[in-house]
Design a protein around this motif. Structure first.
Motif, short mmCIF file in Angstrom:
data_model
loop_
_atom_site.label_atom_id
_atom_site.label_comp_id
_atom_site.label_asym_id
_atom_site.label_seq_id
_atom_site.Cartn_x
_atom_site.Cartn_y
_atom_site.Cartn_z
N UNK A 252 31.55 38.01 53.60
CA UNK A 252 31.65 39.45 53.39
C UNK A 252 33.10 39.91 53.39
N UNK A 253 33.88 39.45 54.34
CA UNK A 253 35.28 39.82 54.40
C UNK A 253 36.07 39.28 53.22
N UNK A 254 35.77 38.06 52.80
CA UNK A 254 36.46 37.45 51.66
C UNK A 254 36.26 38.24 50.39
N UNK A 255 35.05 38.71 50.16
CA UNK A 255 34.79 39.52 48.98
C UNK A 255 35.56 40.84 49.02
N UNK A 256 35.61 41.47 50.19
CA UNK A 256 36.36 42.71 50.34
C UNK A 256 37.85 42.47 50.09
N UNK B 273 46.78 36.48 30.43
CA UNK B 273 47.49 36.93 31.61
C UNK B 273 46.64 37.08 32.85
N UNK B 274 45.48 36.48 32.87
CA UNK B 274 44.58 36.56 34.03
C UNK B 274 44.72 35.31 34.88
N UNK B 275 44.26 35.41 36.13
CA UNK B 275 44.31 34.29 37.07
C UNK B 275 42.99 34.23 37.82
N UNK B 276 42.47 33.02 37.95
CA UNK B 276 41.31 32.82 38.83
C UNK B 276 41.85 32.58 40.23
N UNK B 277 41.36 33.34 41.20
CA UNK B 277 41.71 33.11 42.60
C UNK B 277 40.49 32.44 43.22
N UNK C 175 41.29 37.78 38.31
CA UNK C 175 42.13 38.95 38.51
C UNK C 175 43.03 39.13 37.29
N UNK C 176 43.11 40.35 36.84
CA UNK C 176 43.90 40.67 35.65
C UNK C 176 45.37 40.78 36.03
N UNK C 177 46.01 39.63 36.12
CA UNK C 177 47.43 39.57 36.46
C UNK C 177 47.86 38.13 36.58
N UNK D 119 42.62 42.54 43.97
CA UNK D 119 42.50 42.98 42.57
C UNK D 119 43.19 44.34 42.39
N UNK D 120 42.95 45.27 43.31
CA UNK D 120 43.57 46.60 43.22
C UNK D 120 45.08 46.52 43.41
N UNK D 121 45.54 45.68 44.32
CA UNK D 121 46.98 45.53 44.55
C UNK D 121 47.67 44.95 43.32
N UNK D 122 47.06 43.96 42.70
CA UNK D 122 47.65 43.36 41.50
C UNK D 122 47.68 44.40 40.38
N UNK D 123 46.62 45.17 40.24
CA UNK D 123 46.60 46.21 39.21
C UNK D 123 47.74 47.19 39.44
#
Length: 183
Positions: A158-162, A132-136, A36-38, A168-172
């Motif tokens: 499936x839920x974990x990927x979603x 500035x990235x983080x592996x989750x 994730x870019x954050x 990712x969108x929230x961090x952006x």
């Protein structure tokens, strides 16, 4: 999967997954990860605080963030913490901005595989990366064997990927100065 069911996966806290052929010794481990870019501190706040969780994944959260504390969430906008739709997770261990380990204590019967998921454990790791990235990295353990365990792991995958895509969108939204998208 519905948004409610997929959101339930996060509160089963960024639920891990990864259904793949494995050796018997690791057959109960599920892994989901994303870069994730954050920074980890932004991700940590989004996944461990009431305000953070309510900004992107659940309308209601109650968090006692300490070892032994509870994370309780409700995915029903008209619901409340403590009603029949509340999910409860117990915090087993934590290292601020690095790792949290939880166990699912209670789930609503409406969640697919609810009784199979109760008792499973998850560890969320946030190792920093360059630029500035983080592996989750989310690791899940404790699933039953057999068809029900396999089905529960598939649901969590499936839920974990979603959930990771939503994170990712929230961090952006947080790191670009924009408002994080809610659910």
């Amino acid at each position: 999967a519905t948004i409610g069911a997929s959101a339930a996966v996060l509160t089963i806290l960024i639920a891990p997954a990864g259904v793949r052929p494995v050796r018997a010794a690791e057959s109960n481990l599920l892994v989901t990860e994303a870069v994730i870019d954050g920074p980890a501190d932004v991700i940590w706040r989004l996944i461990t605080t009431k305000e953070g969780m309510e900004s992107w994944i659940v309308p209601h959260a109650e968090i006692d963030f300490r070892a032994g504390g509870l994370v309780r969430t409700n995915h029903d906008p008209a619901g409340r913490i403590g009603d029949a739709n509340t999910i409860t997770n117990r915090i087993l261990a934590l290292r601020p901005k690095q790792m949290v380990s939880i166990q699912v204590a209670d789930t609503p019967d409406a969640i697919p595989f609810a009784q199979t998921i109760v008792g499973t454990r998850y560890q969320i790791l946030l190792p920093p990366l360059p630029d500035g990235k983080t592996r989750v990295r989310c690791e899940g353990r404790g699933f039953d064997g057999g068809p029900m365990g396999f089905a529960a792991r598939t649901f969590m995958y499936q839920g974990g990927n979603l959930v990771l895509e939503k994170l990712r969108a929230a961090v952006a939204g947080q790191t670009t100065g924009g408002a994080a998208k809610r659910r």
